[in-house]
Structures are given as C-alpha cells and as structure tokens.
Design a protein around this motif. Structure first.
Motif, PDB file in Angstrom:
ATOM      1  N   GLY A 105       0.833  -1.364   0.167  1.00  0.00           N
ATOM      2  CA  GLY A 105       0.045  -0.051  -0.020  1.00  0.00           C
ATOM      3  C   GLY A 105       0.860   1.340  -0.061  1.00  0.00           C
ATOM      4  N   THR A 106       0.185   2.403   0.364  1.00  0.00           N
ATOM      5  CA  THR A 106       1.073   3.620   0.352  1.00  0.00           C
ATOM      6  C   THR A 106       1.538   3.798   1.863  1.00  0.00           C
ATOM      7  OG1 THR A 106      -0.435   4.621  -0.994  1.00  0.00           O
ATOM      8  CG2 THR A 106       0.954   6.419   0.173  1.00  0.00           C
ATOM      9  N   LEU A 107       3.259   3.873   1.917  1.00  0.00           N
ATOM     10  CA  LEU A 107       3.900   4.139   3.075  1.00  0.00           C
ATOM     11  C   LEU A 107       4.472   5.597   3.006  1.00  0.00           C
ATOM     12  CD1 LEU A 107       5.129   2.620   5.544  1.00  0.00           C
ATOM     13  CD2 LEU A 107       7.086   2.279   4.048  1.00  0.00           C
TER      14      LEU A 107
ATOM     15  N   VAL B 192      -1.453  12.957   0.087  1.00  0.00           N
ATOM     16  CA  VAL B 192      -2.005  11.751   0.060  1.00  0.00           C
ATOM     17  C   VAL B 192      -3.521  11.469   0.233  1.00  0.00           C
ATOM     18  CG1 VAL B 192      -1.593   9.467   1.235  1.00  0.00           C
ATOM     19  CG2 VAL B 192       0.459  11.260   1.408  1.00  0.00           C
ATOM     20  N   ASP B 193      -3.750  10.950  -0.920  1.00  0.00           N
ATOM     21  CA  ASP B 193      -5.359  10.547  -0.971  1.00  0.00           C
ATOM     22  C   ASP B 193      -5.776   9.799   0.313  1.00  0.00           C
ATOM     23  OD1 ASP B 193      -8.053  10.685  -1.359  1.00  0.00           O
ATOM     24  OD2 ASP B 193      -7.975   9.476  -3.467  1.00  0.00           O
ATOM     25  N   LEU B 194      -6.483  10.013   1.331  1.00  0.00           N
ATOM     26  CA  LEU B 194      -6.815   9.132   2.330  1.00  0.00           C
ATOM     27  C   LEU B 194      -8.545   8.799   2.264  1.00  0.00           C
ATOM     28  CD1 LEU B 194      -4.954  10.813   5.344  1.00  0.00           C
ATOM     29  CD2 LEU B 194      -4.216   8.927   3.852  1.00  0.00           C
ATOM     30  N   ALA B 195      -8.983   9.351   1.206  1.00  0.00           N
ATOM     31  CA  ALA B 195     -10.677   8.995   1.362  1.00  0.00           C
ATOM     32  C   ALA B 195     -10.930   7.861   1.008  1.00  0.00           C
ATOM     33  CB  ALA B 195     -11.133  10.141   0.310  1.00  0.00           C
ATOM     34  N   GLY B 196     -11.967   7.319   1.828  1.00  0.00           N
ATOM     35  CA  GLY B 196     -12.368   5.899   1.439  1.00  0.00           C
ATOM     36  C   GLY B 196     -11.148   4.602   1.778  1.00  0.00           C
TER      37      GLY B 196
ATOM     38  N   VAL C 275      -6.474  12.896  10.145  1.00  0.00           N
ATOM     39  CA  VAL C 275      -6.768  11.619   9.244  1.00  0.00           C
ATOM     40  C   VAL C 275      -7.941  11.088   9.438  1.00  0.00           C
ATOM     41  CG1 VAL C 275      -5.505   9.542   8.953  1.00  0.00           C
ATOM     42  CG2 VAL C 275      -4.101  11.355   9.230  1.00  0.00           C
ATOM     43  N   ALA C 276      -8.417  10.914  10.808  1.00  0.00           N
ATOM     44  CA  ALA C 276      -9.616  10.383  11.067  1.00  0.00           C
ATOM     45  C   ALA C 276     -10.803  11.062  10.180  1.00  0.00           C
ATOM     46  CB  ALA C 276      -9.974  10.512  12.567  1.00  0.00           C
TER      47      ALA C 276
ATOM     48  N   SER D  36      -2.410 -10.558  17.720  1.00  0.00           N
ATOM     49  CA  SER D  36      -3.882 -11.138  17.709  1.00  0.00           C
ATOM     50  C   SER D  36      -4.328 -11.572  16.158  1.00  0.00           C
ATOM     51  CB  SER D  36      -4.769 -10.205  17.980  1.00  0.00           C
ATOM     52  OG  SER D  36      -4.723  -9.053  17.523  1.00  0.00           O
ATOM     53  N   GLY D  37      -3.413 -10.825  15.381  1.00  0.00           N
ATOM     54  CA  GLY D  37      -3.950 -11.138  13.776  1.00  0.00           C
ATOM     55  C   GLY D  37      -3.520 -10.024  13.045  1.00  0.00           C
ATOM     56  N   GLU D  38      -4.222 -10.160  11.903  1.00  0.00           N
ATOM     57  CA  GLU D  38      -3.496  -8.862  10.742  1.00  0.00           C
ATOM     58  C   GLU D  38      -4.602  -8.044  10.539  1.00  0.00           C
ATOM     59  OE1 GLU D  38      -1.619 -10.261   7.214  1.00  0.00           O
ATOM     60  OE2 GLU D  38      -2.281  -8.485   6.201  1.00  0.00           O
ATOM     61  N   VAL D  39      -4.342  -6.739  10.503  1.00  0.00           N
ATOM     62  CA  VAL D  39      -5.060  -5.716  10.040  1.00  0.00           C
ATOM     63  C   VAL D  39      -4.893  -5.141   8.857  1.00  0.00           C
ATOM     64  CG1 VAL D  39      -6.018  -3.252  10.686  1.00  0.00           C
ATOM     65  CG2 VAL D  39      -4.813  -4.830  12.697  1.00  0.00           C
ATOM     66  N   PRO D  40      -5.978  -5.272   7.719  1.00  0.00           N
ATOM     67  CA  PRO D  40      -5.732  -4.874   6.419  1.00  0.00           C
ATOM     68  C   PRO D  40      -5.476  -3.428   6.373  1.00  0.00           C
ATOM     69  CG  PRO D  40      -7.602  -6.199   6.471  1.00  0.00           C
ATOM     70  CD  PRO D  40      -6.915  -6.007   7.952  1.00  0.00           C
ATOM     71  N   LEU D  41      -4.645  -2.754   5.585  1.00  0.00           N
ATOM     72  CA  LEU D  41      -4.501  -1.435   5.253  1.00  0.00           C
ATOM     73  C   LEU D  41      -4.463  -1.045   3.859  1.00  0.00           C
ATOM     74  CD1 LEU D  41      -1.862  -0.638   8.119  1.00  0.00           C
ATOM     75  CD2 LEU D  41      -4.414  -0.145   8.154  1.00  0.00           C
ATOM     76  N   ASP D  42      -4.821   0.125   3.699  1.00  0.00           N
ATOM     77  CA  ASP D  42      -4.275   0.844   2.392  1.00  0.00           C
ATOM     78  C   ASP D  42      -3.119   1.693   2.386  1.00  0.00           C
ATOM     79  OD1 ASP D  42      -6.623  -0.812   0.964  1.00  0.00           O
ATOM     80  OD2 ASP D  42      -7.824   1.170   2.263  1.00  0.00           O
ATOM     81  N   VAL D  43      -3.132   2.396   3.537  1.00  0.00           N
ATOM     82  CA  VAL D  43      -1.938   3.386   3.923  1.00  0.00           C
ATOM     83  C   VAL D  43      -1.495   3.110   5.197  1.00  0.00           C
ATOM     84  CG1 VAL D  43      -1.715   5.968   3.991  1.00  0.00           C
ATOM     85  CG2 VAL D  43      -3.334   4.998   2.581  1.00  0.00           C
TER      86      VAL D  43
END
Ligand code: N01
Length: 515
Positions: A141-143, A154-158, A177-178, A348-355
C-alpha cells in the motif's frame, strides 16, 4: 544568521539548503494537522526591521502553510534568497591543514571553501526516523513518513489507514486523518500526556492589542523560564490547599497549551511530589475526554510523569477516539509483530490497510549533524568524537577539535521556544565572529575543558528535574533502539542559560582560543 552576517556585519555569506525553499521543518512537515504548538506572536522574529513589521498572524497557533508563507515573506522582504543555494545537500566538510578554512562538499560533487562554517540544520526535521519493523519494505500500500509528506498530498478518502506513533506529530495528525479516512487505526506503544491547545483566531482588535504588547512580550520571553512570555505563580503546588490547586489547574487547563505546565506552580517539573498532583489531574482529564473506559485507560500514561517527555499540545486528539471510524490498537497489550504486503500483523492477527503513516519521529539532536561527514583538526570525525564522549559542546555553540565551526542550537543548548533561542544564538555567534575578525585572528576554537565542564553541569542540572523519569524518548536520544540515554539539553531556566552566554561574551570569550 544570513541577515545578521551579510547585512549587519557585511560578510560574504552563502547558505546551502537541501530543500527547494525556505522554512526548514515547516517545509518538510506537511502532514495533515501540522501546526506550531508555540503561540505565533513569540514564534516569529523579534528583531526590528520595518520591512517585515506588517506581518499579521491569523491566530494563536499557525498552521504549517501559514508558517511557510511567513518564512517566505521574511526571506523575500529581506532579500535573502539571492544568498541561498536551494536544492544543495552538504555531504560533509573537512578542515584544511591551516586549521582556519573549511572545505565543504556537496552531494552533487562540488567543493566550496569558507573560513567560518555555521550549521543551522536544526535538531529534528532533517533526520526523519523510521523503525526497522520486520516486513516494512514488503508493504504494497502507500507508506509515508509524516516528516517527508509529499507536496501533492496523500489521498486518504475511503481508505483504511493506520498511524504508527503518538508523539506530537501523531497527536496532531490523527484527528485530521480520522476525518478523511474510511477507517483509522492508531498504533500506540506508549501513551503520552497531552494538553488542549485552545486555538483561536485573532480578530482585528486582538491583533492590534498583541502588536501593542509585542516588544514587551518578547522581552519577557527572552528572560523567562522557557522562552515564553509567562511566569509561574511563585508557589509550590505542595503549599496550597487542594481547593486552590484544583482551581488554579482548572484555570490553566482552560487557557491550554504549554502555559498549563510552565505558567502555574514553580515546582511541577522539579519536585516529583508536586508533579504527581498535576500528573493525576491530567490523567483524570484524559479519562473524561474519552467515552469508552477501556480505550481511555489505554490512553492514560502510566510509566512516566507529566513533563518528563516533551509535552504535547492537541486539538481534539482524545475526542477522536470517540468516533466510530477510529480504533486504538494498544501495542503494549497486542504487540506489533511485523508488516505484511497488505497490512500490519499484531499478535492477535492481521489488520488490512491501504495506507500506513509513520509518525515515528526523528534521529533527533545529533542525527542532523552526523548525516554529514564532518572532519576537524587532525582529521577527527565528529561522529567518532560524539560517539566516544557523547555530543559534548560548549553551550550548544561549538565543539573542540572543530575550530571555526559553529552550531545554531546545537546539542547542549536548550529545548525551549526555538524562535527565541535561535535569535539569541545568531546574535551571540555573530558577536563572536565580529570579535575574531576585529582582532585580526583567523581561528577560534573552544577549549576542551570548557565543554567537559558544561557537560558535567547539564548532567547535574537534569537530575534536579523529572526528566530522568521519562523513559526512552528523543529528549535523551534513546528513541533510537540501542542508543543509551544522554543529556542533550540544559534543563535549567532559560534566563540562567542566557546569562551564562552573556557572561562568556563579557569575559572576552575566555572559553575559546582565538589566534
Ligand atoms: O516523534 P516522537 P514526533 N513501534 O519521537 C513511536 C516536534 N514536533 O515526530 O513513545 C511502535 O515524539 C513512539 O513510541 P514510543 C516536537 O518537539 C513539534 O511525534 O517510543 N511505535 C512515539 O509514539 C516533538 O516532540 C511540533 O513508545 C514506535 C512516536 O513513534 C518532536 O517533533 C509538531 C516505534 C514518535 O514520537 C518529535 O515528535 C510535531 C516502534 N518501533 C512535532 N518507533 C510542533 O507543533 C517509534 N514509535 C512545534
């Protein structure tokens, strides 16, 4: 420094600047929410020059873009840019055998010669720090690091976004960001104390009043505890009734910002017992600002007292955890194992992310200097010298073995309102250089014993504060894994530091060999 040396002393001066514009930290730190947490009126130049007298700040705490406009305005009005070479990174500098001339090397392979070499690299922004987390390079993703935020944004929308780090930067960016992300995950290792900023815009009448008071505010800040135009009330928090304490802390809390810490009781940062009273007060404030009690408890610092790390000032930080699209991930309960192609992996497991946004700070204080290969007398490398003995300097201005090399706000100076400190440093260094030139001397070098003495003094001084209770943080250089804690600043009163600097000048610079 350029203005002072070029226009006041009439020297030939060239500034080499890595970025493509002026502004330094405010040029690089373009992350959403970037804003100064020192009041604008004293976070600006205090010297009198009518060409810059008509600047008007929009409010209490300027945003990054307003600060950048200010520095551009000053540079343009004072015609500074013609002496600045932008886009030029200094890779190193070597003292010639004569001991009086530096050869400065640029990253594009050029060499320049100068008698005096002055570093104004700051203590944070030019050396962003990204931790070596397993798998970081695999993230598809975007780092992005907050300290190297792209100019185009950086486009954070959606998007599913995580912010790693909850220091001053994380605390500023998280509420912004929130508002843009579909979902925000806050990855927090150590919770920190934060004080509401209480930002407000200035109407014309307020601004006129501030203008009227400006000279007095600056004079007060110059002879204050921390470069701000206020004073504590002269009392110990331990000598007043609990009702009085509560009333004063509530009043200061309502005012907000650093004034809460430096403008109330005199012993909050020096007496652990007094500190505990105010630390407990702020812990209750955290609990009151966060709806979910479990989340609130994760946000309450429990391993260091208030003021032992760099205090944080916020706008709606804690309230952001009351939003439905924000999740706090407490890494002390659920450790960060690594980064994968698609997200972060916790125990506890993976958290999927775009950014993934790294708000992980800086290789602070020494990093900006050690990125350059500086070689002084007998080829001694600054990196070796500071590695062996710590970053010893005299008052943060100079370091032995490096004649004719000076630092504006180097290690061993102070961490206060930097605008006030910078201006004092510029004046002090310009006076020293003028003195050397008037005397016909070619070389000025600080005596080694003067910096040893200063290092001892600041080490003794820090033990009279709550700073040693602060754990690992950039204030002691220990935010970088494997690096031992060091005293990087003088943590006494700024007015005392200023007096010590003035006494050194009045003594004819007795700590320096001038030849
Ligand atoms: O950096 P920081 P910053 N795993 O070092 C976390 C100035 N500033 O950029 O505390 C997990 O304070 C780290 O966690 P921990 C100001 O002087 C000024 O926020 O080490 N987390 C921490 O939470 C400020 O003090 C303004 O446990 C990791 C964060 O990253 C200074 O810049 C605005 C980690 C780093 O916090 C630095 O602030 C912003 C890891 N491996 C900044 N590694 C003004 O308004 C690091 N962290 C003027």
């Amino acid at each position: 420094m350029l203005y002072k040396l070029r226009d006041d002393l009439g020297l030939r001066v060239l500034v080499l600047e890595e970025q493509d514009g002026v502004g330094g930290t405010w040029y690089m730190n373009r992350y959403p929410g970037a804003r100064c947490d020192t009041e604008s009126v004293v976070y600006s130049y205090g010297f009198q020059d009518e060409r810059i007298a008509d600047w008007r700040w929009s409010g209490k705490y300027p945003k990054q873009d307003e600060l950048l406009r200010y520095f551009d305005f000053v540079a343009d009005r004072l015609d500074l840019k013609r002496s600045i070479e932008f886009g030029t990174r200094v890779s190193g500098a070597t003292l010639d055998e004569s001991g009086s001339t530096w050869t400065v090397n640029t990253a594009d392979g050029r060499s320049l010669r100068t008698q005096f070499l002055i570093s104004a690299v700051g203590m944070l922004a030019s050396a962003p720090y990204a931790p070596k987390i397993p798998g970081l390079e695999k993230f598809a993703g975007t780092l992005v690091h907050t300290g190297a935020w792209p100019r185009e944004g950086v486009d954070l929308a959606g998007k599913r976004v995580a912010v790693l780090g909850t220091g001053s930067t994380g605390v500023q960016t998280i509420p912004q960001v929130a508002q843009q992300a579909e979902h925000l995950y806050v990855l927090q290792r150590t919770p920190q104390f934060t004080i509401p900023a209480r930002h407000h815009e200035y109407d014309d009448a307020t601004w006129a009043e501030i203008q009227r008071q400006r000279p007095a505010l600056f004079e007060k800040a110059r002879w204050s505890l921390g470069g701000f135009p206020w004073e504590h009330n002269g009392k110990s928090a331990l000598d007043v009734s609990s009702e009085e304490l509560e009333a004063v802390l509530e009043e200061m809390w309502a005012r907000g910002g650093f004034e809460f810490l430096w403008g109330s009781y005199k012993d909050l940062l020096t007496n652990p017992e007094a500190n505990k009273l105010v630390t407990d007060f702020v812990k209750e404030k955290i609990r009151a600002r966060v709806d979910d009690p479990v989340t609130a408890e994760s946000l309450v610092p429990n391993d260091h007292p208030l003021g032992s790390r760099r205090p944080i000032v916020d706008t709606n930080y804690l309230e952001t955890f009351n939003r439905d699209n924000v999740t706090l991930l407490d890494l002390r309960r659920d450790a960060l194992v690594g980064i994968t192609e698609t997200g972060v992996r916790l125990e506890s497991g993976e958290v999927p992310l775009d950014v993934l946004i790294l708000a992980t700070g800086f290789d602070a204080v020494t990093g900006p200097y050690l990125r350059m290969d500086l070689r002084g007398r007998d080829g001694k490398r600054l990196a070796d010298k500071w590695e062996t003995h710590g970053p010893r300097t005299h008052l943060g201005f100079a370091t032995s073995w490096f004649p004719n090399f000076f630092m504006v706000g180097g290690p061993g100076s102070m961490f206060i309102n930097y605008a006030i400190l910078m201006e004092q440093h510029v004046e002090w260094l310009a006076d020293l250089i003028a003195r050397v030139r008037e005397s016909g001397a070619k070389v000025v070098e600080v005596h080694e014993d003067a910096e040893v003495h200063w290092a001892e003094h600041i080490n003794q001084q820090v033990d009279r504060t709550v700073i040693p209770l602060g754990g690992k943080s950039w204030w002691t250089g220990s935010n970088i894994p494997g690096r031992e804690r060091r005293t990087l600043f003088y943590f006494g009163a700024y007015r005392r530091y200023r007096t010590i600097c003035d006494e050194e000048a009045a003594s004819g610079y007795q700590s320096y060999a001038i030849s």
